[in-house]
Design a protein around this motif. Sequence first.
Motif, PDB file in Angstrom:
ATOM      1  N   ARG A  72      -0.042   3.449  -3.010  1.00  0.00           N
ATOM      2  CA  ARG A  72      -1.137   4.344  -2.686  1.00  0.00           C
ATOM      3  C   ARG A  72      -0.744   5.616  -1.952  1.00  0.00           C
ATOM      4  O   ARG A  72      -1.611   6.399  -1.576  1.00  0.00           O
ATOM      5  CB  ARG A  72      -2.184   3.581  -1.846  1.00  0.00           C
ATOM      6  N   THR A  73       0.543   5.826  -1.727  1.00  0.00           N
ATOM      7  CA  THR A  73       0.898   7.044  -0.997  1.00  0.00           C
ATOM      8  C   THR A  73       1.797   7.932  -1.854  1.00  0.00           C
ATOM      9  O   THR A  73       2.424   7.469  -2.813  1.00  0.00           O
ATOM     10  CB  THR A  73       1.661   6.723   0.301  1.00  0.00           C
ATOM     11  N   THR A  74       1.830   9.202  -1.500  1.00  0.00           N
ATOM     12  CA  THR A  74       2.688  10.130  -2.232  1.00  0.00           C
ATOM     13  C   THR A  74       4.153   9.740  -2.055  1.00  0.00           C
ATOM     14  O   THR A  74       4.958   9.887  -2.954  1.00  0.00           O
ATOM     15  CB  THR A  74       2.493  11.565  -1.717  1.00  0.00           C
ATOM     16  N   PHE A  75       4.471   9.205  -0.859  1.00  0.00           N
ATOM     17  CA  PHE A  75       5.836   8.752  -0.604  1.00  0.00           C
ATOM     18  C   PHE A  75       6.220   7.630  -1.577  1.00  0.00           C
ATOM     19  O   PHE A  75       7.281   7.665  -2.216  1.00  0.00           O
ATOM     20  CB  PHE A  75       5.932   8.257   0.842  1.00  0.00           C
TER      21      PHE A  75
ATOM     22  N   LEU B 225       0.835  -1.205   0.000  1.00  0.00           N
ATOM     23  CA  LEU B 225       0.000   0.000   0.000  1.00  0.00           C
ATOM     24  C   LEU B 225       0.869   1.253   0.000  1.00  0.00           C
ATOM     25  O   LEU B 225       0.577   2.230  -0.690  1.00  0.00           O
ATOM     26  CB  LEU B 225      -0.926   0.010   1.216  1.00  0.00           C
ATOM     27  N   LEU B 226       1.941   1.216   0.773  1.00  0.00           N
ATOM     28  CA  LEU B 226       2.835   2.369   0.819  1.00  0.00           C
ATOM     29  C   LEU B 226       3.379   2.688  -0.568  1.00  0.00           C
ATOM     30  O   LEU B 226       3.427   3.839  -0.985  1.00  0.00           O
ATOM     31  CB  LEU B 226       4.000   2.095   1.782  1.00  0.00           C
TER      32      LEU B 226
ATOM     33  N   PHE C 160       4.810   7.013  -4.426  1.00  0.00           N
ATOM     34  CA  PHE C 160       4.817   7.580  -5.772  1.00  0.00           C
ATOM     35  C   PHE C 160       6.174   8.219  -6.052  1.00  0.00           C
ATOM     36  O   PHE C 160       6.798   7.971  -7.085  1.00  0.00           O
ATOM     37  CB  PHE C 160       3.700   8.621  -5.893  1.00  0.00           C
ATOM     38  N   ALA C 161       6.642   9.015  -5.086  1.00  0.00           N
ATOM     39  CA  ALA C 161       7.946   9.669  -5.260  1.00  0.00           C
ATOM     40  C   ALA C 161       9.046   8.617  -5.395  1.00  0.00           C
ATOM     41  O   ALA C 161       9.976   8.774  -6.185  1.00  0.00           O
ATOM     42  CB  ALA C 161       8.227  10.591  -4.080  1.00  0.00           C
TER      43      ALA C 161
ATOM     44  N   GLY D  35      12.080   4.860 -11.308  1.00  0.00           N
ATOM     45  CA  GLY D  35      11.817   4.807 -12.749  1.00  0.00           C
ATOM     46  C   GLY D  35      12.779   5.678 -13.524  1.00  0.00           C
ATOM     47  O   GLY D  35      13.136   5.355 -14.657  1.00  0.00           O
ATOM     48  N   ASN D  36      13.200   6.793 -12.956  1.00  0.00           N
ATOM     49  CA  ASN D  36      14.111   7.694 -13.659  1.00  0.00           C
ATOM     50  C   ASN D  36      14.638   8.753 -12.696  1.00  0.00           C
ATOM     51  O   ASN D  36      13.999   9.772 -12.476  1.00  0.00           O
ATOM     52  CB  ASN D  36      13.378   8.363 -14.840  1.00  0.00           C
TER      53      ASN D  36
ATOM     54  N   GLN E 274      12.014  17.082 -11.008  1.00  0.00           N
ATOM     55  CA  GLN E 274      10.759  17.411 -10.337  1.00  0.00           C
ATOM     56  C   GLN E 274      11.018  17.919  -8.931  1.00  0.00           C
ATOM     57  O   GLN E 274      10.079  18.100  -8.156  1.00  0.00           O
ATOM     58  CB  GLN E 274       9.864  16.170 -10.271  1.00  0.00           C
TER      59      GLN E 274
ATOM     60  N   ARG F  83       8.670   5.599  -6.619  1.00  0.00           N
ATOM     61  CA  ARG F  83       8.572   4.959  -7.933  1.00  0.00           C
ATOM     62  C   ARG F  83       9.111   5.875  -9.036  1.00  0.00           C
ATOM     63  O   ARG F  83       9.743   5.414  -9.983  1.00  0.00           O
ATOM     64  CB  ARG F  83       7.123   4.547  -8.223  1.00  0.00           C
ATOM     65  N   VAL F  84       8.846   7.181  -8.905  1.00  0.00           N
ATOM     66  CA  VAL F  84       9.405   8.119  -9.897  1.00  0.00           C
ATOM     67  C   VAL F  84      10.932   8.045  -9.853  1.00  0.00           C
ATOM     68  O   VAL F  84      11.602   7.952 -10.884  1.00  0.00           O
ATOM     69  CB  VAL F  84       8.932   9.561  -9.625  1.00  0.00           C
TER      70      VAL F  84
ATOM     71  N   LEU G 211      12.291  16.332  -6.444  1.00  0.00           N
ATOM     72  CA  LEU G 211      12.083  15.339  -5.386  1.00  0.00           C
ATOM     73  C   LEU G 211      13.389  15.140  -4.617  1.00  0.00           C
ATOM     74  O   LEU G 211      14.468  15.173  -5.199  1.00  0.00           O
ATOM     75  CB  LEU G 211      11.628  14.009  -5.991  1.00  0.00           C
TER      76      LEU G 211
END
Lengths: 364, 503
Positions: free
Chosen positions: A224-227, A220-221, A229-230, A236-237, A244, A232-233, A246
């Motif tokens: 489903r969380t902004t953390f 879930l972390l 997401f950051a 990913g790259n 961005q 994964r970004v 981050l």
Amino acid sequence: MAVAADLTHRLRQGAEYTLIPLGALVVSAALFSVFLLGLGKSPQQFFELMWRGGFGTAFSWQNTLQRAAPLVLTALCVAIPARIGLVIIGGEGALVLGGFAAAAIAIPMIGPVAAGSLPVALMLGVMALAAALAGALWIGFAGWLRHARGVNETISSLLLTYIAIAILYFFVEGALRDPGSLNKPSTPPIGAGAMLQPIPGTDIHWGLAAGALLAVLLHLLMTRTTFGFAMRVTGGNPRAARAQGLPVGGLLVAATMIAGASAGLAGFFEVAAVHGNANASLVAGYGFTGILVSFLARHNPIAILPVAILFGGIAAAGGLIQRRMGLPDATVLLLQGVIFVVLLASETLYGRIAWLQPKRSGAP
Amino acid sequence: MRAPTLATEGMTKEFGAFTALSDVSITVPAGSFHALLGENGAGKSTLVKCIMGFHAPTRGRVLVDGAPVTIRNPREARALGIGMVYQHFTLVPSLTGAENMVIARADCPAVIDWRKERQDLAEFLNRMPFQVPLDRPVAELAAGEKQKLEILKLLYLNQRFLILDEPTSVLTPDEADEILGLLRQMTRDGAISVLMITHKFREVTAFADAVTVLRRGRLTGSGAVGDLSTDQMARLMIGDSEVRAPAARQPRAAGPTVLELAAVFAEDEAGQTVVNSLNLKVHEGEVLGIAGVSGNGQSALVEVLAGQRPMVDGRITIHGKPFEPTRRDFARFKVYGLPEEPLKNATAPRMTVAENIAFRSFDRPPMARLNWWLRPGPMRAKARELIQRYNVKTPSTEAPIDTLSGGNVQRAVLARELSDDVAVLIVANPCFGLDFASAADIRAQILEARNRGAAVLLISEDLDEILDLSDRVAVMSEGRITFTAPIGETDRATIGHAMAGHH
């Protein structure tokens, strides 16, 4: 938007992620059969025994699940950093150090707990916390070295494992040795009454439940969380993540600390539910098998659960195979090694099997 | 040795179901300068790779001096006297020119008698129409000299049919003219034949004898250069697809300074100073175009502004307030960016289109609850809206962004970066690798952002793009701004000289 096209897209991709690892397992079994035939043993008997020893009876299931518990936690130690693009293989060190920290911090509490002046739950809580913290700092250090000094995290986490094992031996054979442990130097036992009780109605300790819960929470972390997401970004790259704004370095360290805490908890459960103290038995290779589990699960926390159970079963069947077929106990390790090599080779197949590819869209 | 004639007959190359090249026949007579024109992805590279033996053509054949030949790999092409100059240099930077040439020989001996080789090379060089210092490490040579050395190397290896893949992309306009002029002279003398891949009409009309145009793998036209106007060539290249008219540049009075860089320094990975005390100002509603030969610190400058590279020293301010490339300051000062090669620099390729479009806003309401919990619903809704508004062609919001074509990836990034209120826009080679229609669309969007009042910093290796979009032009050379002028008060030649370092 074409919802149906989207669905087939996801199905095909899911099929790719399932079929390629399964295919790798089948190929490994075939290669291993050749090896067995070379030794003059029957592959059929081997796999039958493996089934019986791992999954055939209620007893073997308990044995399997008992072994799966630390694998779930050490696999998470690989899977979470993998999402941010790090290859951490030092779960063994975090497990050992976590187990040692749990056992060491318990020493002053053993007496009061036995005398009933300190609640058992409090001691176990403190032990779990110490284990998680030790693991988090250990693997987090590898993450920090990567971020601040550009040190390859795979190498540093591996080398840190040997340091962790050395720390364990140093104290267990020295300052923290229980005088009562004669043949096998150990820390003082926390006492049978203080040990973590099994899940009611089974012999399985709570580590499995904790691992399953943690796997779901971390899934879930990540999704489903902004953390997450950051993270994964960044995974990913990293260039795009920096552009961005981050905090890439902070995310790297956070991911490795979560990972280390998870493996450290595996050490806590080994001490509090299995051994009752810290000794050389902690260095059982769960951290290394966890790498294999995470790779086979494609670093998906949920998929780690069934894969860990599969490998728990393989390990559980080792004894039976040794007795019945006269094979050395390293045989099971060899099977694991074959699976890992085939699995790594199968990575090259992603995106190359035509009928598993979603159709590309737009003009070229 | 005389220049050969080379022809292809019905060249076809299929990659699985995709036809990259379909039935292309061209003839390059001995001693001619032939241009191969087409957009990115038109099949130019595929054609020359088939000639060079990198690809085995699905159908079709190559004829040298009228006789069919089979070329299975680049070594066989070399044996036939066919050589290629690649877009990027293939010389070993730490070796001298002489060493580079001798080790490239097929019959390079195990022990090299350097005295004899140097004599032979000196004799060879005397016969050549141009000279390059052969005793210095290649790394010390200027780009134009390296390009000449690449060509000399091919001639030294007795290759008389030269294939050049966009040979001028790393050169200043003056260097490009010089080298192409030399090559044309050599073709006139009958010493070599040249097949040059390009997408610059100016080079075709000024230097080539004949031209072949490819579009989507097919030959759409060919002829002598004098018989085709640039308009005709452009139509052959892009077909009937509609190209958006350039956005009108609304005249604006010079606004206040928005972005200001003062004495900015940055280093490359090896610790060399690549941005050297750079100063610049960009005003509201203005496009400042930075021209320069690639490798003069432009990419480091963009990386410093984007937070991808640390600033060693200096000050960046926006509206007079200090700016740090963090997420907070990007949002606070409304700083956005369009990097080159967006798939590589601005997206997470395996994440979905919706997620990639959410990069700027995923941690703010409405996409995040309590700055922590993601809400996929609003994320998809926003993506759907922007996909429609910016005409991004994607099968779904949930497709990984790397399944989209280059133009659509750039439009998705554009949607993300331009849909909010933009105060500062940093753009680097935004149209690199895009087809005409996508490029025109994206340039129009940049101008619209300027018209709405954004301060735009445009860094581009394409001088035409700079001349097209900028209100002011600056030239970057060796890490600093060496020349600035309003667009109306300068011209291509002046900028070209500044790019070459004559200032």
